[in-house]
Motif scaffolding. Structure first.
Motif, PDB file in Angstrom:
ATOM      1  N   ALA A   1      18.904   0.539 -10.919  1.00  0.00           N
ATOM      2  CA  ALA A   1      20.160   0.687 -11.210  1.00  0.00           C
ATOM      3  C   ALA A   1      21.136   1.350 -10.095  1.00  0.00           C
ATOM      4  CB  ALA A   1      20.396   1.575 -12.723  1.00  0.00           C
ATOM      5  N   ASN A   2      22.153   1.026  -9.853  1.00  0.00           N
ATOM      6  CA  ASN A   2      23.118   1.616  -8.809  1.00  0.00           C
ATOM      7  C   ASN A   2      24.658   1.738  -9.469  1.00  0.00           C
ATOM      8  OD1 ASN A   2      24.823  -0.898  -8.107  1.00  0.00           O
ATOM      9  ND2 ASN A   2      22.710  -1.591  -8.571  1.00  0.00           N
ATOM     10  N   TYR A   3      25.288   2.721  -9.071  1.00  0.00           N
ATOM     11  CA  TYR A   3      26.584   3.008  -9.304  1.00  0.00           C
ATOM     12  C   TYR A   3      27.582   3.414  -8.042  1.00  0.00           C
ATOM     13  CZ  TYR A   3      30.405   4.954 -12.165  1.00  0.00           C
ATOM     14  OH  TYR A   3      31.790   5.029 -12.623  1.00  0.00           O
ATOM     15  N   ARG A   4      28.713   3.028  -8.042  1.00  0.00           N
ATOM     16  CA  ARG A   4      29.492   3.572  -6.813  1.00  0.00           C
ATOM     17  C   ARG A   4      30.710   4.493  -7.830  1.00  0.00           C
ATOM     18  NH1 ARG A   4      30.268   2.836  -1.847  1.00  0.00           N
ATOM     19  NH2 ARG A   4      32.271   2.825  -0.697  1.00  0.00           N
ATOM     20  N   PHE A   5      30.998   5.503  -7.066  1.00  0.00           N
ATOM     21  CA  PHE A   5      31.962   6.478  -7.732  1.00  0.00           C
ATOM     22  C   PHE A   5      32.965   6.797  -6.531  1.00  0.00           C
ATOM     23  CE2 PHE A   5      33.146  11.078  -8.451  1.00  0.00           C
ATOM     24  CZ  PHE A   5      33.696  10.839  -9.539  1.00  0.00           C
ATOM     25  N   ARG A   6      34.183   6.575  -6.950  1.00  0.00           N
ATOM     26  CA  ARG A   6      35.642   6.764  -6.159  1.00  0.00           C
ATOM     27  C   ARG A   6      35.470   6.107  -4.873  1.00  0.00           C
ATOM     28  NH1 ARG A   6      37.113  13.023  -7.420  1.00  0.00           N
ATOM     29  NH2 ARG A   6      37.684  12.749  -9.457  1.00  0.00           N
ATOM     30  N   ASP A   7      34.527   5.062  -4.815  1.00  0.00           N
ATOM     31  CA  ASP A   7      34.751   4.405  -3.693  1.00  0.00           C
ATOM     32  C   ASP A   7      33.878   5.274  -2.112  1.00  0.00           C
ATOM     33  OD1 ASP A   7      35.765   1.952  -4.620  1.00  0.00           O
ATOM     34  OD2 ASP A   7      37.770   2.623  -4.260  1.00  0.00           O
ATOM     35  N   CYS A   8      33.275   6.029  -2.352  1.00  0.00           N
ATOM     36  CA  CYS A   8      32.671   7.037  -1.407  1.00  0.00           C
ATOM     37  C   CYS A   8      31.585   7.377  -1.625  1.00  0.00           C
ATOM     38  CB  CYS A   8      33.788   7.968  -1.254  1.00  0.00           C
ATOM     39  SG  CYS A   8      33.682   9.351  -2.441  1.00  0.00           S
ATOM     40  N   CYS A   9      30.781   7.375  -2.972  1.00  0.00           N
ATOM     41  CA  CYS A   9      29.408   7.802  -3.285  1.00  0.00           C
ATOM     42  C   CYS A   9      28.961   6.607  -3.989  1.00  0.00           C
ATOM     43  CB  CYS A   9      29.777   8.936  -4.413  1.00  0.00           C
ATOM     44  SG  CYS A   9      30.602  10.475  -3.591  1.00  0.00           S
ATOM     45  N   ASP A  10      27.746   6.387  -3.621  1.00  0.00           N
ATOM     46  CA  ASP A  10      26.624   5.573  -4.167  1.00  0.00           C
ATOM     47  C   ASP A  10      25.683   6.174  -4.549  1.00  0.00           C
ATOM     48  OD1 ASP A  10      27.695   2.645  -3.396  1.00  0.00           O
ATOM     49  OD2 ASP A  10      28.125   3.685  -1.593  1.00  0.00           O
ATOM     50  N   PHE A  11      25.129   5.872  -5.823  1.00  0.00           N
ATOM     51  CA  PHE A  11      23.890   6.662  -6.474  1.00  0.00           C
ATOM     52  C   PHE A  11      22.913   5.545  -6.726  1.00  0.00           C
ATOM     53  CE2 PHE A  11      27.433   9.416  -7.405  1.00  0.00           C
ATOM     54  CZ  PHE A  11      26.917  10.602  -6.875  1.00  0.00           C
ATOM     55  N   PHE A  12      21.677   5.550  -6.914  1.00  0.00           N
ATOM     56  CA  PHE A  12      20.661   4.470  -7.300  1.00  0.00           C
ATOM     57  C   PHE A  12      19.536   5.271  -7.944  1.00  0.00           C
ATOM     58  CE2 PHE A  12      19.912   5.467  -2.786  1.00  0.00           C
ATOM     59  CZ  PHE A  12      18.587   5.543  -2.879  1.00  0.00           C
ATOM     60  N   ALA A  13      18.772   4.487  -8.688  1.00  0.00           N
ATOM     61  CA  ALA A  13      17.610   5.049  -9.248  1.00  0.00           C
ATOM     62  C   ALA A  13      16.842   3.885  -9.571  1.00  0.00           C
ATOM     63  CB  ALA A  13      17.975   5.894 -10.463  1.00  0.00           C
ATOM     64  N   GLY A  14      15.536   4.139 -10.134  1.00  0.00           N
ATOM     65  CA  GLY A  14      14.452   2.910 -10.164  1.00  0.00           C
ATOM     66  C   GLY A  14      13.166   3.522 -10.630  1.00  0.00           C
ATOM     67  N   TYR A  15      12.316   2.521 -11.258  1.00  0.00           N
ATOM     68  CA  TYR A  15      10.977   2.991 -11.715  1.00  0.00           C
ATOM     69  C   TYR A  15      10.357   1.456 -11.527  1.00  0.00           C
ATOM     70  CZ  TYR A  15       7.226   4.099 -14.653  1.00  0.00           C
ATOM     71  OH  TYR A  15       5.649   4.664 -15.191  1.00  0.00           O
ATOM     72  N   ASP A  16       9.102   1.555 -10.885  1.00  0.00           N
ATOM     73  CA  ASP A  16       8.001   0.267 -10.814  1.00  0.00           C
ATOM     74  C   ASP A  16       7.009   0.741 -11.494  1.00  0.00           C
ATOM     75  OD1 ASP A  16      10.160  -0.669  -9.212  1.00  0.00           O
ATOM     76  OD2 ASP A  16       9.392  -0.444  -7.270  1.00  0.00           O
ATOM     77  N   TRP A  17       6.299  -0.128 -12.215  1.00  0.00           N
ATOM     78  CA  TRP A  17       5.097   0.081 -12.864  1.00  0.00           C
ATOM     79  C   TRP A  17       4.104  -1.054 -12.739  1.00  0.00           C
ATOM     80  CZ3 TRP A  17       2.676  -2.895 -16.784  1.00  0.00           C
ATOM     81  CH2 TRP A  17       1.644  -2.287 -17.333  1.00  0.00           C
ATOM     82  N   ALA A  18       3.008  -0.937 -12.467  1.00  0.00           N
ATOM     83  CA  ALA A  18       1.895  -1.832 -12.224  1.00  0.00           C
ATOM     84  C   ALA A  18       0.523  -1.704 -12.928  1.00  0.00           C
ATOM     85  CB  ALA A  18       1.752  -2.289 -10.713  1.00  0.00           C
ATOM     86  N   HIS A  19       0.046  -2.696 -13.377  1.00  0.00           N
ATOM     87  CA  HIS A  19      -1.154  -2.691 -13.843  1.00  0.00           C
ATOM     88  C   HIS A  19      -2.419  -3.661 -13.351  1.00  0.00           C
ATOM     89  CE1 HIS A  19      -4.487  -1.850 -16.800  1.00  0.00           C
ATOM     90  NE2 HIS A  19      -4.545  -3.253 -17.052  1.00  0.00           N
ATOM     91  N   GLY A  20      -3.352  -3.109 -12.779  1.00  0.00           N
ATOM     92  CA  GLY A  20      -4.298  -4.268 -12.238  1.00  0.00           C
ATOM     93  C   GLY A  20      -5.205  -3.584 -11.221  1.00  0.00           C
ATOM     94  N   SER A  21      -5.652  -4.510 -10.388  1.00  0.00           N
ATOM     95  CA  SER A  21      -6.809  -3.910  -9.249  1.00  0.00           C
ATOM     96  C   SER A  21      -6.398  -4.504  -7.945  1.00  0.00           C
ATOM     97  CB  SER A  21      -8.194  -4.042  -9.588  1.00  0.00           C
ATOM     98  OG  SER A  21      -8.971  -3.472  -8.937  1.00  0.00           O
TER      99      SER A  21
END
Length: 408
Positions: A329-349
């Motif tokens: 996810a990402n979000y821009r605040f007041r045209d000067c601040c950018d925030f991002f976050a994420g989560y990756d999950w994997a199963h296997g070998s």
């Protein structure tokens, strides 16, 4: 040889000092930036890496057409609060003569080559002449440098490089041809020739192709074609096919048979904006190598302007099958601040299930960037990673960049 080892780095440093000398009243720093990047790891190493950098363009060096472009970068490995390793390198230091409304441009110093098949760091002379708006010829030559010029250590002599490249617009394509020769102590190390072209076959279809050949080995080094097709107003399709071999010099300590080392790579992606601002995308990648079974990766995702969620399935090198989910996810605040976050999950070998049991791995990250002032920005990122070997690792990145212009 010793003369060239010492003369080339001293020449570049002399050019930098001359451009930034306080007594040079006519010098104007037209633009530049100073930054510090800090990378932290909380694992078995517990290191903190500090990377300061400084880049600038100094103009009006006695005449309006003359300027100097410099880029320096430092490096420090801090362990236990003490710096264990320090480096200071010149990434770029070049004097540029580019008169307005004239067909020629001349560069003297250290620069990174981007002229067709000519790639690498070279300290020497570079000249471009434009016959008209559609046609140009570039010639360069000088001492080859492995990476960049070190200001602490003696720079090992890597040989000399010369090359030539020509570009012309032949409707509807921009076409280029280039040749590159690398020698050392009178011996041939490597030489190559290449062709490339890019343009639009129609208003909705753009293509780009490249063919590069290792002349000494009589082998194809890279054959590549890319396409970007706007099938409909809300549907975009991109694709790439590439056959590539490693670049091998004659003085290598080992021999690689290029025909056996060549890998073939293909990918395709589709993006469909079915209801603005919602979209769906699908993509696939296939890698053909020496193994009998091709490696592949497929991905499906649904997205919005602020977030995307998707599924990934791939086959690893040792016949290991992996499945994963991701959310970002990402979000821009007041045209000067950018925030991002994420989560990756994997199963296997990473290997055949008979050799290694399947396990879970994940990565979670959070970060952002902000323009505190018009000339000052800050970037930060933190992530926690747990790999298939069940090892956990915390990492962090912090960067501060200050930009300046027109400072006398």
């Amino acid at each position: 040889m010793n003369i060239r080892r010492r003369f080339v780095p001293h020449l570049v440093v002399l050019l930098i000092l001359a451009a930034a000398a306080p007594g040079a009243r006519a010098v104007v720093f037209t633009d530049g930036s100073a930054s510090v990047w800090t990378y932290l790891r909380d694992d078995s190493t517990d290191h903190v890496y500090v990377v300061p950098a400084f880049s600038f363009t100094a103009g009006d060096l006695g005449m309006k057409a003359l300027r100097f472009e410099g880029n320096l970068r430092g490096y420090s490995d801090v362990r236990g609060g003490k710096s264990q390793q320090r480096e200071l390198r010149v990434l770029r230091g070049v004097l540029v003569y580019a008169p307005e409304k004239k067909p020629c441009e001349l560069r003297l110093g250290q620069q990174w080559l981007t002229e067709g098949v000519g790639r690498g760091n070279v300290a020497g002379l570079w000249l471009r002449y434009r016959f008209d708006k559609r046609t140009s010829l570039t010639i360069y030559g000088g001492s080859r440098i492995a990476e960049s010029i070190s200001l602490q250590e003696t720079n090992r002599y890597q040989g000399y490089a010369v090359g030539i490249g020509a570009r012309a617009y032949l409707e509807p394509f921009n076409v280029g041809a280039s040749y590159y020769y690398l020698g050392k102590s009178g011996d041939l190390l490597y030489h190559a020739a290449g062709l490339d072209a890019n343009g639009r076959l129609s208003r909705s279809l753009a293509v780009r192709g490249r063919f590069e050949m290792n002349v000494e080995q009589a082998a194809v080094e890279r054959a590549q074609i890319l396409a970007d097709w706007r099938a409909r107003r809300n549907v975009q399709v991109t694709g790439e096919f590439r056959a590539q071999a490693p670049r091998v010099f004659e003085d290598s300590y080992f021999t690689i048979f290029l025909s056996e080392a060549t890998t073939t790579f293909g990918r395709a992606n589709l993006r469909w904006e079915f209801h603005k601002p919602f979209y769906a995308r699908a993509g696939g990648t296939v890698l053909f190598s020496e193994s009998p079974d091709p490696l592949y990766k497929v991905q499906l995702a649904l997205g919005h302007r602020f977030a995307e969620i998707g599924y990934t399935h791939w086959l690893s090198v040792n016949k290991g099958v992996m499945d994963g989910m991701f959310l970002q996810a990402n979000y821009r605040f007041r045209d000067c601040c950018d925030f991002f976050a994420g989560y990756d999950w994997a199963h296997g070998s990473n290997a055949d299930s008979d050799l290694k049991p399947a396990t879970d791995s994940h990565a979670a990250y959070l970060g952002g960037s902000a323009d505190i002032l018009r000339t000052l920005s800050v970037t930060a990122r933190a992530e926690q990673v747990r790999d298939v070997e069940r090892k956990s690792d915390w990492r962090g990145l912090l960067g501060v960049t200050a930009r300046f212009s027109n400072l006398r």
